[in-house]
Scaffold this motif. Structure first.
Motif, PDB file in Angstrom:
ATOM      1  N   LEU A  54      -2.701   4.531   3.120  1.00  7.69           N
ATOM      2  CA  LEU A  54      -3.192   5.672   2.347  1.00  7.69           C
ATOM      3  C   LEU A  54      -2.718   6.937   3.041  1.00  7.69           C
ATOM      4  O   LEU A  54      -2.942   7.109   4.248  1.00  7.69           O
ATOM      5  CB  LEU A  54      -4.721   5.639   2.251  1.00  7.69           C
ATOM      6  N   ARG A  55      -2.071   7.823   2.290  1.00  3.25           N
ATOM      7  CA  ARG A  55      -1.531   9.057   2.867  1.00  3.25           C
ATOM      8  C   ARG A  55      -1.797  10.227   1.937  1.00  3.25           C
ATOM      9  O   ARG A  55      -1.923  10.061   0.722  1.00  3.25           O
ATOM     10  CB  ARG A  55      -0.025   8.946   3.128  1.00  3.25           C
ATOM     11  N   LEU A  56      -1.835  11.411   2.535  1.00  6.66           N
ATOM     12  CA  LEU A  56      -1.873  12.644   1.770  1.00  6.66           C
ATOM     13  C   LEU A  56      -0.489  13.268   1.847  1.00  6.66           C
ATOM     14  O   LEU A  56       0.013  13.540   2.942  1.00  6.66           O
ATOM     15  CB  LEU A  56      -2.935  13.597   2.342  1.00  6.66           C
ATOM     16  N   LEU A  57       0.146  13.470   0.688  1.00  9.66           N
ATOM     17  CA  LEU A  57       1.527  13.923   0.639  1.00  9.66           C
ATOM     18  C   LEU A  57       1.633  15.286  -0.020  1.00  9.66           C
ATOM     19  O   LEU A  57       0.866  15.619  -0.930  1.00  9.66           O
ATOM     20  CB  LEU A  57       2.403  12.931  -0.137  1.00  9.66           C
ATOM     21  N   ARG A  61       6.493  14.537   1.874  1.00  5.56           N
ATOM     22  CA  ARG A  61       6.148  14.708   3.284  1.00  5.56           C
ATOM     23  C   ARG A  61       4.682  14.389   3.525  1.00  5.56           C
ATOM     24  O   ARG A  61       3.801  14.851   2.804  1.00  5.56           O
ATOM     25  CB  ARG A  61       6.442  16.147   3.725  1.00  5.56           C
ATOM     26  N   LYS A  62       4.431  13.594   4.558  1.00  9.94           N
ATOM     27  CA  LYS A  62       3.062  13.289   4.938  1.00  9.94           C
ATOM     28  C   LYS A  62       2.405  14.525   5.534  1.00  9.94           C
ATOM     29  O   LYS A  62       3.001  15.244   6.328  1.00  9.94           O
ATOM     30  CB  LYS A  62       3.032  12.144   5.948  1.00  9.94           C
ATOM     31  N   VAL A  63       1.146  14.765   5.149  1.00 13.81           N
ATOM     32  CA  VAL A  63       0.409  15.946   5.581  1.00 13.81           C
ATOM     33  C   VAL A  63      -0.703  15.520   6.526  1.00 13.81           C
ATOM     34  O   VAL A  63      -1.474  14.613   6.218  1.00 13.81           O
ATOM     35  CB  VAL A  63      -0.180  16.702   4.368  1.00 13.81           C
ATOM     36  N   VAL A  76      -1.140   5.861  -2.286  1.00 13.53           N
ATOM     37  CA  VAL A  76      -1.424   4.505  -1.817  1.00 13.53           C
ATOM     38  C   VAL A  76      -0.152   3.683  -1.979  1.00 13.53           C
ATOM     39  O   VAL A  76       0.518   3.753  -3.016  1.00 13.53           O
ATOM     40  CB  VAL A  76      -2.575   3.860  -2.603  1.00 13.53           C
ATOM     41  N   GLU A  77       0.175   2.907  -0.937  1.00 13.19           N
ATOM     42  CA  GLU A  77       1.433   2.153  -0.971  1.00 13.19           C
ATOM     43  C   GLU A  77       1.252   0.781  -0.349  1.00 13.19           C
ATOM     44  O   GLU A  77       0.589   0.631   0.683  1.00 13.19           O
ATOM     45  CB  GLU A  77       2.529   2.926  -0.229  1.00 13.19           C
ATOM     46  N   LEU A  78       1.855  -0.216  -0.995  1.00 16.93           N
ATOM     47  CA  LEU A  78       1.950  -1.561  -0.450  1.00 16.93           C
ATOM     48  C   LEU A  78       3.353  -1.756   0.113  1.00 16.93           C
ATOM     49  O   LEU A  78       4.339  -1.522  -0.579  1.00 16.93           O
ATOM     50  CB  LEU A  78       1.695  -2.621  -1.523  1.00 16.93           C
ATOM     51  N   SER A  79       3.449  -2.187   1.368  1.00 18.46           N
ATOM     52  CA  SER A  79       4.759  -2.484   1.933  1.00 18.46           C
ATOM     53  C   SER A  79       5.215  -3.871   1.469  1.00 18.46           C
ATOM     54  O   SER A  79       4.407  -4.772   1.272  1.00 18.46           O
ATOM     55  CB  SER A  79       4.700  -2.428   3.464  1.00 18.46           C
ATOM     56  N   ALA A 181      -8.122   1.047   2.925  1.00 21.52           N
ATOM     57  CA  ALA A 181      -7.107   1.988   3.399  1.00 21.52           C
ATOM     58  C   ALA A 181      -7.773   3.328   3.670  1.00 21.52           C
ATOM     59  O   ALA A 181      -8.684   3.733   2.938  1.00 21.52           O
ATOM     60  CB  ALA A 181      -5.982   2.141   2.381  1.00 21.52           C
ATOM     61  N   ALA A 182      -7.303   4.012   4.713  1.00 26.11           N
ATOM     62  CA  ALA A 182      -7.927   5.281   5.105  1.00 26.11           C
ATOM     63  C   ALA A 182      -6.898   6.199   5.737  1.00 26.11           C
ATOM     64  O   ALA A 182      -5.856   5.758   6.238  1.00 26.11           O
ATOM     65  CB  ALA A 182      -9.086   5.030   6.070  1.00 26.11           C
ATOM     66  N   THR A 183      -7.211   7.486   5.725  1.00 29.80           N
ATOM     67  CA  THR A 183      -6.396   8.504   6.384  1.00 29.80           C
ATOM     68  C   THR A 183      -7.270   9.704   6.686  1.00 29.80           C
ATOM     69  O   THR A 183      -8.382   9.822   6.148  1.00 29.80           O
ATOM     70  CB  THR A 183      -5.191   8.909   5.509  1.00 29.80           C
ATOM     71  N   SER A 184      -6.772  10.602   7.536  1.00 37.02           N
ATOM     72  CA  SER A 184      -7.536  11.781   7.947  1.00 37.02           C
ATOM     73  C   SER A 184      -6.621  12.990   7.975  1.00 37.02           C
ATOM     74  O   SER A 184      -5.434  12.889   8.296  1.00 37.02           O
ATOM     75  CB  SER A 184      -8.159  11.580   9.331  1.00 37.02           C
ATOM     76  N   VAL A 185      -7.193  14.164   7.655  1.00 38.00           N
ATOM     77  CA  VAL A 185      -6.449  15.424   7.702  1.00 38.00           C
ATOM     78  C   VAL A 185      -7.373  16.517   8.219  1.00 38.00           C
ATOM     79  O   VAL A 185      -8.609  16.383   8.187  1.00 38.00           O
ATOM     80  CB  VAL A 185      -5.904  15.835   6.309  1.00 38.00           C
ATOM     81  N   PHE A 186      -6.761  17.589   8.701  1.00 39.27           N
ATOM     82  CA  PHE A 186      -7.476  18.809   9.054  1.00 39.27           C
ATOM     83  C   PHE A 186      -7.229  19.832   7.953  1.00 39.27           C
ATOM     84  O   PHE A 186      -6.082  20.048   7.546  1.00 39.27           O
ATOM     85  CB  PHE A 186      -7.006  19.351  10.400  1.00 39.27           C
TER      86      PHE A 186
END
Length: 270
Positions: A54-57, A61-63, A76-79, A181-186
């Motif tokens: 899980l990413r914030l784009l 570009r990943k943020v 959200v992406e499956l490899s 799935a998880a992600t973190s941002v500021f």
């Protein structure tokens, strides 16, 4: 203090923990554990491990530092997708360190508040899903954590059918398991937006691209100047050595010249 081990290949993080009965003595009843956190995955038809991320784009570009009220893609992406399993995203929410929580996607796969996040759009061939998110923050601190459940289905999953009010007419069934799935941002204020300029992509490339070419050009110029300086120094050293030899040779000849007229000698001239 804790020593955290990071495995670069799988991005897993491990920390050893010792639970002791006594503060200073080691006893037989003490327990030792290793807690490991990483990406969830499953085995596909090729017996390969397919990981969920899980990413914030922002674009591609990943943020890691987002700007308040700016729009981003929750990705959200499956490899290694092989078409054997489909997936759908559900039960997404955001939280902070104080456990304040904000629901984003409900259990049926529909947005809780369509003004904050849109429904996910899916590309089953690439194993990707995207939803547009308007960045927000909690009043207590600037760090925001996102977490989603990714449900798996054999072959393909049914599409969520969400009404305009965010409800769904039929349930979302994912009968092959659920991954986390998880992600973190500021989250920064808009006034700090110019500071959010990351120089590296996930694959290690430098952005903007002109900065990479500028560094390469400066490196080539430095190498050329270094070679020229070495050549000039070598030439100057050889020239100085030849001049010294030429200056010394006349003095040697003067010492042994039998025909030289010395001052006060009677054989000075004929």
């Amino acid at each position: 203090s804790y020593l955290i081990y990071l495995l670069q290949k799988t991005e897993e993080r491990s920390v050893p923990i010792a639970v002791r009965i006594h503060k200073t003595l080691e006893l037989a009843d003490d327990k030792f554990y290793v807690i490991t956190c990483g990406k969830a995955g499953f085995k596909n038809s090729k017996n390969e491990t397919s990981l969920v991320s899980l990413r914030l784009l922002e674009g591609t570009r990943k943020v890691t530092q987002a700007v308040y009220s700016r729009k981003y893609n929750l990705h959200v992406e499956l490899s290694k997708p092989d078409g054997t399993y489909g997936f759908r995203v559900k039960s997404c929410f955001a939280f902070n360190k104080l456990n304040n929580r904000e629901a984003l996607i409900d259990e049926t796969g529909c947005p809780v508040n369509s003004g904050v996040i849109t429904p996910f759009t899916y590309d089953d061939k690439k194993g990707q899903a995207d939803a547009q998110l308007k960045m927000f923050r909690f009043p207590e601190n600037s760090e925001v954590h996102f977490q989603c459940d990714v449900g798996l289905c054999k072959d393909t999953c049914p599409e969520p059918t969400c009404d305009s009010d965010g409800s769904q007419s039929k349930p979302l069934v994912t009968n092959e398991g659920v991954l986390l799935a998880a992600t973190s941002v500021f989250v920064l204020d808009p006034s700090e937006a110019p500071l959010v300029q990351e120089l590296y992509e996930d694959d290690g490339t430098i952005r903007p691209s002109w900065l990479l070419w500028l560094c390469i050009a400066l490196g080539v110029l430095f190498l050329i100047m270094l070679i020229i300086n070495i050549f000039l120094c070598s030439a100057m050293t050889c020239a100085c050595a030849r001049t010294e030899i030429i200056e010394k040779e006349p003095s040697i000849i003067e010492d042994y010249d039998p025909y030289r007229s010395w001052h006060g000698s009677q054989y000075g001239s004929r």
